[in-house]
Motif scaffolding. Structure first.
Motif, PDB file in Angstrom:
ATOM      1  N   PHE A 132      10.010  -1.006   2.586  1.00 22.98           N
ATOM      2  CA  PHE A 132       8.650  -0.634   2.638  1.00 22.98           C
ATOM      3  C   PHE A 132       8.006  -1.813   2.444  1.00 22.98           C
ATOM      4  CE2 PHE A 132       4.800   1.252   0.505  1.00 22.98           C
ATOM      5  CZ  PHE A 132       4.133   1.772   1.645  1.00 22.98           C
ATOM      6  N   MET A 133       6.922  -2.024   3.590  1.00 28.23           N
ATOM      7  CA  MET A 133       5.867  -3.266   3.415  1.00 28.23           C
ATOM      8  C   MET A 133       4.689  -2.597   3.253  1.00 28.23           C
ATOM      9  SD  MET A 133       7.893  -6.163   3.332  1.00 28.23           S
ATOM     10  CE  MET A 133       6.866  -7.405   3.636  1.00 28.23           C
ATOM     11  N   ALA A 134       4.081  -2.350   2.045  1.00 21.94           N
ATOM     12  CA  ALA A 134       2.893  -1.717   1.848  1.00 21.94           C
ATOM     13  C   ALA A 134       1.721  -2.371   2.605  1.00 21.94           C
ATOM     14  CB  ALA A 134       2.601  -1.644   0.391  1.00 21.94           C
ATOM     15  N   GLY A 135       0.759  -1.360   3.109  1.00 22.18           N
ATOM     16  CA  GLY A 135      -0.469  -1.908   3.659  1.00 22.18           C
ATOM     17  C   GLY A 135      -1.562  -1.879   2.640  1.00 22.18           C
ATOM     18  N   LEU A 136      -2.604  -1.273   2.676  1.00 19.42           N
ATOM     19  CA  LEU A 136      -3.612  -1.707   1.630  1.00 19.42           C
ATOM     20  C   LEU A 136      -3.440  -0.455   0.478  1.00 19.42           C
ATOM     21  CD1 LEU A 136      -7.643  -1.658   2.443  1.00 19.42           C
ATOM     22  CD2 LEU A 136      -6.535  -0.615   0.454  1.00 19.42           C
ATOM     23  N   THR A 137      -3.043  -1.114  -0.590  1.00 20.38           N
ATOM     24  CA  THR A 137      -2.702  -0.219  -1.813  1.00 20.38           C
ATOM     25  C   THR A 137      -3.157  -1.076  -2.941  1.00 20.38           C
ATOM     26  OG1 THR A 137      -1.219   0.494  -3.313  1.00 20.38           O
ATOM     27  CG2 THR A 137      -0.248  -1.018  -1.544  1.00 20.38           C
ATOM     28  N   HIS A 138      -3.804  -0.862  -3.792  1.00 20.82           N
ATOM     29  CA  HIS A 138      -4.647  -1.539  -5.018  1.00 20.82           C
ATOM     30  C   HIS A 138      -4.478  -1.112  -6.422  1.00 20.82           C
ATOM     31  CE1 HIS A 138      -8.694  -3.425  -6.834  1.00 20.82           C
ATOM     32  NE2 HIS A 138      -7.935  -4.202  -6.248  1.00 20.82           N
ATOM     33  N   SER A 139      -3.613   0.056  -6.433  1.00 24.63           N
ATOM     34  CA  SER A 139      -3.483   0.438  -7.854  1.00 24.63           C
ATOM     35  C   SER A 139      -2.528  -0.525  -8.466  1.00 24.63           C
ATOM     36  CB  SER A 139      -2.913   1.926  -7.982  1.00 24.63           C
ATOM     37  OG  SER A 139      -2.173   2.363  -9.087  1.00 24.63           O
ATOM     38  N   ASN A 140      -2.807  -0.841  -9.865  1.00 29.69           N
ATOM     39  CA  ASN A 140      -1.838  -1.547 -10.453  1.00 29.69           C
ATOM     40  C   ASN A 140      -0.353  -0.838 -10.668  1.00 29.69           C
ATOM     41  OD1 ASN A 140      -3.891  -3.090 -11.474  1.00 29.69           O
ATOM     42  ND2 ASN A 140      -4.250  -1.892 -13.113  1.00 29.69           N
ATOM     43  N   ASP A 141      -0.389   0.381 -10.570  1.00 32.56           N
ATOM     44  CA  ASP A 141       0.949   1.152 -10.734  1.00 32.56           C
ATOM     45  C   ASP A 141       1.804   0.924  -9.298  1.00 32.56           C
ATOM     46  OD1 ASP A 141      -0.001   2.308 -12.874  1.00 32.56           O
ATOM     47  OD2 ASP A 141      -0.387   4.181 -11.824  1.00 32.56           O
ATOM     48  N   THR A 142       1.383   0.428  -8.322  1.00 31.61           N
ATOM     49  CA  THR A 142       2.466  -0.030  -7.028  1.00 31.61           C
ATOM     50  C   THR A 142       3.369  -1.050  -7.281  1.00 31.61           C
ATOM     51  OG1 THR A 142       0.414   0.819  -5.754  1.00 31.61           O
ATOM     52  CG2 THR A 142       2.249  -0.405  -4.623  1.00 31.61           C
ATOM     53  N   THR A 143       2.616  -1.959  -8.095  1.00 32.99           N
ATOM     54  CA  THR A 143       3.693  -3.055  -8.490  1.00 32.99           C
ATOM     55  C   THR A 143       3.944  -3.055  -9.896  1.00 32.99           C
ATOM     56  OG1 THR A 143       2.020  -4.720  -8.221  1.00 32.99           O
ATOM     57  CG2 THR A 143       3.662  -4.356  -6.159  1.00 32.99           C
ATOM     58  N   GLY A 144       3.605  -2.038 -10.430  1.00 34.30           N
ATOM     59  CA  GLY A 144       3.941  -1.977 -11.927  1.00 34.30           C
ATOM     60  C   GLY A 144       4.702  -0.848 -12.358  1.00 34.30           C
ATOM     61  N   LYS A 145       4.279   0.072 -12.792  1.00 31.08           N
ATOM     62  CA  LYS A 145       5.270   1.418 -13.508  1.00 31.08           C
ATOM     63  C   LYS A 145       5.894   2.071 -12.378  1.00 31.08           C
ATOM     64  CE  LYS A 145       2.033   5.284 -13.949  1.00 31.08           C
ATOM     65  NZ  LYS A 145       3.058   6.082 -13.034  1.00 31.08           N
ATOM     66  N   ASP A 146       5.547   1.926 -11.312  1.00 30.88           N
ATOM     67  CA  ASP A 146       5.868   2.672 -10.018  1.00 30.88           C
ATOM     68  C   ASP A 146       6.747   1.741  -9.033  1.00 30.88           C
ATOM     69  OD1 ASP A 146       5.529   5.317 -10.871  1.00 30.88           O
ATOM     70  OD2 ASP A 146       3.472   4.934 -10.378  1.00 30.88           O
ATOM     71  N   LYS A 147       6.817   0.482  -9.323  1.00 33.24           N
ATOM     72  CA  LYS A 147       7.350  -0.546  -8.355  1.00 33.24           C
ATOM     73  C   LYS A 147       8.874  -0.172  -7.829  1.00 33.24           C
ATOM     74  CE  LYS A 147       8.332  -3.378 -12.684  1.00 33.24           C
ATOM     75  NZ  LYS A 147       7.745  -4.455 -13.407  1.00 33.24           N
ATOM     76  N   ARG A 148       9.177  -0.631  -6.939  1.00 33.15           N
ATOM     77  CA  ARG A 148      10.569  -0.294  -6.455  1.00 33.15           C
ATOM     78  C   ARG A 148      11.350  -1.464  -5.660  1.00 33.15           C
ATOM     79  NH1 ARG A 148       9.704   3.022  -9.444  1.00 33.15           N
ATOM     80  NH2 ARG A 148       9.953   5.419  -9.092  1.00 33.15           N
ATOM     81  N   ARG A 149      12.594  -1.851  -5.741  1.00 38.90           N
ATOM     82  CA  ARG A 149      13.224  -2.837  -5.188  1.00 38.90           C
ATOM     83  C   ARG A 149      12.728  -3.062  -3.853  1.00 38.90           C
ATOM     84  NH1 ARG A 149      15.150  -7.177  -8.041  1.00 38.90           N
ATOM     85  NH2 ARG A 149      15.986  -5.713  -9.364  1.00 38.90           N
ATOM     86  N   TYR A 150      12.787  -1.805  -3.025  1.00 32.77           N
ATOM     87  CA  TYR A 150      12.736  -1.818  -1.736  1.00 32.77           C
ATOM     88  C   TYR A 150      11.008  -2.017  -1.277  1.00 32.77           C
ATOM     89  CZ  TYR A 150      17.589  -1.126  -0.476  1.00 32.77           C
ATOM     90  OH  TYR A 150      19.000  -1.352  -0.132  1.00 32.77           O
ATOM     91  N   GLY A 151      10.071  -1.831  -2.216  1.00 39.20           N
ATOM     92  CA  GLY A 151       8.717  -1.872  -1.712  1.00 39.20           C
ATOM     93  C   GLY A 151       8.255  -3.316  -2.196  1.00 39.20           C
ATOM     94  N   PHE A 152       7.207  -3.839  -1.234  1.00 40.98           N
ATOM     95  CA  PHE A 152       6.614  -5.208  -1.353  1.00 40.98           C
ATOM     96  C   PHE A 152       5.113  -4.757  -1.054  1.00 40.98           C
ATOM     97  CE2 PHE A 152      10.930  -6.135  -0.807  1.00 40.98           C
ATOM     98  CZ  PHE A 152      11.219  -7.373  -1.469  1.00 40.98           C
ATOM     99  N   ARG A 153       4.213  -5.760  -1.955  1.00 40.17           N
ATOM    100  CA  ARG A 153       2.825  -5.429  -1.636  1.00 40.17           C
ATOM    101  C   ARG A 153       2.151  -6.947  -1.583  1.00 40.17           C
ATOM    102  NH1 ARG A 153      -1.111  -2.221  -5.705  1.00 40.17           N
ATOM    103  NH2 ARG A 153      -0.134  -3.616  -7.471  1.00 40.17           N
ATOM    104  N   HIS A 154       1.464  -7.023  -0.355  1.00 37.96           N
ATOM    105  CA  HIS A 154       0.614  -8.336  -0.255  1.00 37.96           C
ATOM    106  C   HIS A 154      -0.571  -8.283  -0.832  1.00 37.96           C
ATOM    107  CE1 HIS A 154      -2.084 -10.599   2.521  1.00 37.96           C
ATOM    108  NE2 HIS A 154      -1.253 -11.568   2.207  1.00 37.96           N
ATOM    109  N   PHE A 155      -1.324  -7.282  -0.822  1.00 34.00           N
ATOM    110  CA  PHE A 155      -2.694  -6.904  -1.240  1.00 34.00           C
ATOM    111  C   PHE A 155      -2.645  -7.017  -2.710  1.00 34.00           C
ATOM    112  CE2 PHE A 155      -6.654  -4.293  -1.523  1.00 34.00           C
ATOM    113  CZ  PHE A 155      -7.424  -4.625  -0.403  1.00 34.00           C
ATOM    114  N   PHE A 156      -3.973  -7.500  -3.172  1.00 32.86           N
ATOM    115  CA  PHE A 156      -3.955  -7.773  -4.512  1.00 32.86           C
ATOM    116  C   PHE A 156      -4.218  -6.373  -5.398  1.00 32.86           C
ATOM    117  CE2 PHE A 156      -8.778  -7.935  -5.248  1.00 32.86           C
ATOM    118  CZ  PHE A 156      -9.078  -7.251  -4.298  1.00 32.86           C
TER     119      PHE A 156
END
Length: 452
Positions: A159-183
């Motif tokens: 999963f290559m995330a689009g627009l997502t800005h929550s700290n949780d996306t790459t924080g408590k809910d991060k996943r090996r298969y998920g990647f975020r470019h957005f800050f």
């Protein structure tokens, strides 16, 4: 649908056939490039590869979703060797050739997420199970992103995330298969704090209105930590439903609260509506505590600024990217997008386009679509030329580390698109942070036994 189409398990091959294979002197396929041809979800065996675009085409963030779809279609055209090539010409380093991905033509399917997490997850499931999507991307809500990346982790699809800005996306809910470019929200607070201090001083009383879901919660927390660190007092923090439309019942209490700053932790149409109604309530014309009343929007985009019109003038916030930046990547993308669609791209369009190219480039560098190898190619990969300066896809949390923009509504726009000024480009090392502060575990890279 199973990973081993033959019906023979990998364990059985290892237990019964390995000695004979090795003894014959023939290298088993699992030890050669492309070894995992039948052992992962939706491995593209034909001459095409399908990407799944999960887009909020209706709901509170629909305008962002429409711009994202344009960007995805442009990225796919460029990957297939069509058009002017866009950012393929400036990405460094790059393994992209303009002949698809690993020589396979890139196609796509779409699903309207309706800016709802459950709908987004269901749409992603359909695109994986029914349409054979090898990668899922999209979204303009962190609620959607977190739901979909959890699903993709379960199904073994990147999963290559689009627009997502929550700290949780790459924080408590991060996943090996998920990647975020957005800050993220933490970086917004870090970048914005010094600017607010200089503009409004350190003796302020702030009232928050906050979108009631994961992004709003972490945005509120991050900006509160920043402003309270400056010396500001938080008077009240009130949660508002996503897509509320009418915010008058939430704005009325602000007038008698003793606050002299309203912080709108809203995005998309919610931000346009709440800001417009706050101005109609006279908040930008009043004084409180002997100071001019101010409004702050910690995160906003060109699309939101354009929608808010005159009301955005002078408002501070942060953005991931802006079309008027003068680096080669920004110039190339703005030119390509403008030629295709007749308007400059938004930050949502930019991050979605970039994510598509970064996935394709990782597959090319890995030499396979096998997700664990693509994950390895993305983790700790540093690149440039995409419009945000030198950028690192950090291995610890799959968060892109790059510069952040502090922006302000333009007081004297020269066109309908000239709505934001970049006040400051805050460098990567300033908005860096320890990946462990938000907790969470990435989980395994090995795909699950089945993808459906």
């Amino acid at each position: 649908m199973t990973f081993l189409k033959s019906g023979m398990s990998r364990r059985r091959v290892l237990q019964t056939g390995m000695a004979g294979i090795i003894g014959s002197g023939v290298a088993p396929m699992m030890f050669t490039k492309g070894a995992w041809a039948q052992e992962f979800c939706n491995n593209p065996t034909g001459d095409t590869v399908t990407l799944g675009l999960n887009l909020p085409l209706t709901g509170a963030y629909a305008e962002e979703g429409a711009d994202e779809q344009k960007a995805y279609e442009l990225a796919i055209a460029h990957l297939n060797g069509e058009g002017d090539g866009g950012l393929l010409n400036v990405l460094t380093p790059s393994a992209l050739k303009g002949n698809g991905i690993l020589g396979k033509k890139v196609g796509f399917v779409t699903s309207d997420s309706q800016t709802k997490s459950d709908v987004a997850r269901a749409g992603a499931t359909r695109m994986i199970e029914r349409d054979g999507a090898i990668m899922i991307t999209g979204g303009s809500s962190s609620g959607e992103a977190i739901a979909v990346q959890g699903l993709c982790q379960e199904m073994g699809v990147i999963f290559m995330a689009g627009l997502t800005h929550s700290n949780d996306t790459t924080g408590k809910d991060k996943r090996r298969y998920g990647f975020r470019h957005f800050f993220n929200a933490y970086q917004s607070g870090t970048a914005l704090g010094p600017v607010l201090s200089e503009a409004y001083g350190n003796d302020r009383r702030a009232y928050h209105l906050t979108a009631d879901y994961t992004w709003g919660w972490t945005q509120e927390e991050s900006i509160k930590n920043t402003t309270e660190g400056l010396g500001w007092e938080t008077v009240e923090a009130v949660r508002t439903p996503l897509g509320a439309g009418d915010f008058s019942q939430f704005l009325t209490p602000v007038l008698n609260s003793g606050a002299d700053v309203l912080i709108l932790n809203h995005y998309g149409n919610d931000m346009v509506n709440s800001l417009t109604q706050a101005v109609q309530f006279g908040m930008r014309d009043r004084q409180a505590n002997g100071k001019d009343f101010q409004i702050v929007v910690p995160l906003f985009s060109e699309l939101m600024a354009k929608g808010a019109g005159e009301n955005i003038k002078g408002i501070y916030g942060t953005s991931n990217w802006h079309w008027n930046l003068q680096d080669p990547g920004s110039i190339a993308f703005t030119k390509s997008f403008g030629a295709a669609y007749g308007s400059p791209p938004s930050q949502a369009a930019h991050t979605c386009y970039v994510q598509t190219l970064l996935y394709a480039d990782a597959v090319e560098r890995a030499g396979t679509f096998y997700p664990p190898e693509v994950i390895k190619a993305l983790e700790d990969h540093e690149f440039d030329g995409m419009g945000n300066g030198r950028t690192l896809y950090r291995a610890e949390d799959h968060q892109c580390m790059k510069s952040v923009l502090v922006v302000q509504g333009n007081d004297a726009p020269t066109s309908e698109y000239d709505v934001l000024n970049v006040v400051q480009e805050v460098q990567r090392d300033t908005v860096d942070y320890d990946a462990s502060i938000f907790g969470g575990e990435l989980g395994p890279a090995e795909p699950a036994p089945v993808c459906a």
